[in-house]
Scaffold this motif. Structure first.
Motif, short mmCIF file in Angstrom:
data_model
loop_
_atom_site.label_atom_id
_atom_site.label_comp_id
_atom_site.label_asym_id
_atom_site.label_seq_id
_atom_site.Cartn_x
_atom_site.Cartn_y
_atom_site.Cartn_z
N GLY A 51 0.82 -1.20 0.00
CA GLY A 51 0.00 0.00 0.00
C GLY A 51 0.86 1.25 0.00
N GLU A 52 0.21 2.39 -0.23
CA GLU A 52 0.95 3.63 -0.31
C GLU A 52 1.64 3.97 1.02
OE1 GLU A 52 1.69 5.53 -2.71
OE2 GLU A 52 0.43 4.76 -4.34
N HIS A 53 0.89 3.82 2.15
CA HIS A 53 1.46 4.18 3.44
C HIS A 53 2.57 3.21 3.83
CE1 HIS A 53 -1.45 7.32 4.16
NE2 HIS A 53 -2.45 6.49 3.86
N GLY A 54 2.35 1.92 3.57
CA GLY A 54 3.39 0.95 3.88
C GLY A 54 4.65 1.17 3.07
N LEU A 55 4.48 1.54 1.78
CA LEU A 55 5.64 1.81 0.92
C LEU A 55 6.39 3.05 1.41
CD1 LEU A 55 7.23 1.01 -1.58
CD2 LEU A 55 5.68 2.44 -2.93
N GLN A 56 5.65 4.08 1.83
CA GLN A 56 6.30 5.28 2.35
C GLN A 56 7.07 4.99 3.62
OE1 GLN A 56 3.25 8.25 2.78
NE2 GLN A 56 2.84 8.37 0.56
N ALA A 57 6.48 4.12 4.49
CA ALA A 57 7.19 3.76 5.71
C ALA A 57 8.46 2.97 5.41
CB ALA A 57 6.27 2.95 6.62
N ALA A 58 8.38 2.04 4.44
CA ALA A 58 9.56 1.27 4.06
C ALA A 58 10.63 2.17 3.47
CB ALA A 58 9.16 0.18 3.07
N ASP A 59 10.21 3.14 2.66
CA ASP A 59 11.17 4.07 2.05
C ASP A 59 11.86 4.91 3.12
OD1 ASP A 59 12.07 5.57 -0.56
OD2 ASP A 59 11.41 7.12 0.83
N ALA A 60 11.08 5.42 4.10
CA ALA A 60 11.68 6.23 5.15
C ALA A 60 12.65 5.41 6.00
CB ALA A 60 10.57 6.80 6.04
#
Length: 299
Positions: free
Chosen positions: A217-226
């Motif tokens: 998901g978008e939020h999970g991908l952003q968390a992984a990227d951070a």
């Protein structure tokens, strides 16, 4: 005849330093009493062990001093520049007249010898020919020198590659800054830091093709990227392709929010590894994921 011309440079030329070496290199290719020679900037740079810009400035000083002329209406082999040593030519002509007087052929005059007309038929033997211009006759003139001290030069013919690849450079050249993931190191390689690296279109396509965007998901991908950027903050700059490969590996083993990474558990037959990973890579991802799981013993 090149020996007599070199002797004149050694004994009578007022040139010094790099200009003297350049003049000697040009004199070394003189074939007859006309004191005409040809050379390219790159060949002079290689022979004198100087940079191209240093050779160019030396030629300009020699032209201003009157010890060298550039024959713009003639061209040498491989479109090289044709030069003439006018003072050396006068000295050679005067020496010939004195020899004739000793043989009783003519009387020696105190006046300087008049410059002889160029014999193009002789020059053709050495690969020197008239430049293809509307004017059919060869003229001998000095190149115009603007106030900046730079001489006017003919544009170089188009060639593939670098003409002066084997000649030492005079300094670094400015490079334009590309739009994405490009910063040039001292060696010229494009590198960037993890914080500055951006997900490129190819990596975005990989996310969708491998199903990681749907899985995280978008939020999970952003968390992984951070999380990835925080762990890579102290890493040295790398090429964009290296960061992309590292980022993909991180995302491929990242947990989806709120659910375990069951497909990476070793021994689950019939399951497929995410992101096209091999079974060994999936096992490694599962071990890394287990290290991140809370055990209840944390302080």
């Amino acid at each position: 005849m090149s020996a007599e011309t070199r002797e004149w440079v050694w004994e009578h030329s007022s040139s010094r330093g790099a200009a003297r070496l350049v003049l000697l290199s040009i004199a070394d290719r003189v074939a007859d009493e006309q004191c005409i020679s040809y050379a390219s900037l790159s060949s002079l740079a290689k022979r004198t062990r100087a940079s191209v810009s240093t050779v160019r400035e030396a030629v300009e000083r020699l032209v201003l001093a009157g010890e060298l002329e550039q024959l713009d209406d003639l061209v040498g082999p491989q479109r090289s520049t044709v030069y003439r040593l006018p003072l050396a030519a006068e000295a050679v002509l005067q020496a010939q007249r004195e020899e004739q007087e000793e043989d009783g052929d003519a009387a020696v005059s105190d006046e300087p010898a008049a410059p002889a007309k160029l014999r193009l038929s002789v020059l053709r033997r050495y690969g020197i020919r008239p430049r293809e211009l509307p004017e059919s006759h060869a003229t001998c003139r000095k190149p115009a020198v603007p106030e900046t001290g730079r001489s006017r030069r003919k544009p170089a013919p188009r060639r593939t590659g670098n003409r002066h690849s084997d000649v030492p450079a005079t300094g670094t050249q400015n490079r334009s800054e590309p739009d994405l993931n490009r910063r040039y190191s001292g060696s010229g390689a494009a590198v960037t830091s993890a914080a500055e690296w951006k997900v490129d279109p190819a990596t975005n396509a990989w996310l969708r093709q491998q199903g990681h965007l749907d899985r995280l998901g978008e939020h999970g991908l952003q968390a992984a990227d951070a999380k990835w950027r925080a762990h890579r903050a102290d890493f040295k700059p790398r090429p964009a392709d290296a960061w992309a490969a590292d980022w993909k590996s991180w995302v491929a083993r990242e947990h989806a929010p709120g659910r375990p990474n069951l497909h990476a558990v070793p021994g689950s037959k019939g399951s497929t590894a995410p992101g096209g990973m091999t079974r060994a890579e999936a096992h490694t991802a599962a071990l890394l994921a287990a290290l991140d799981e809370p055990t209840g013993t944390e302080g």
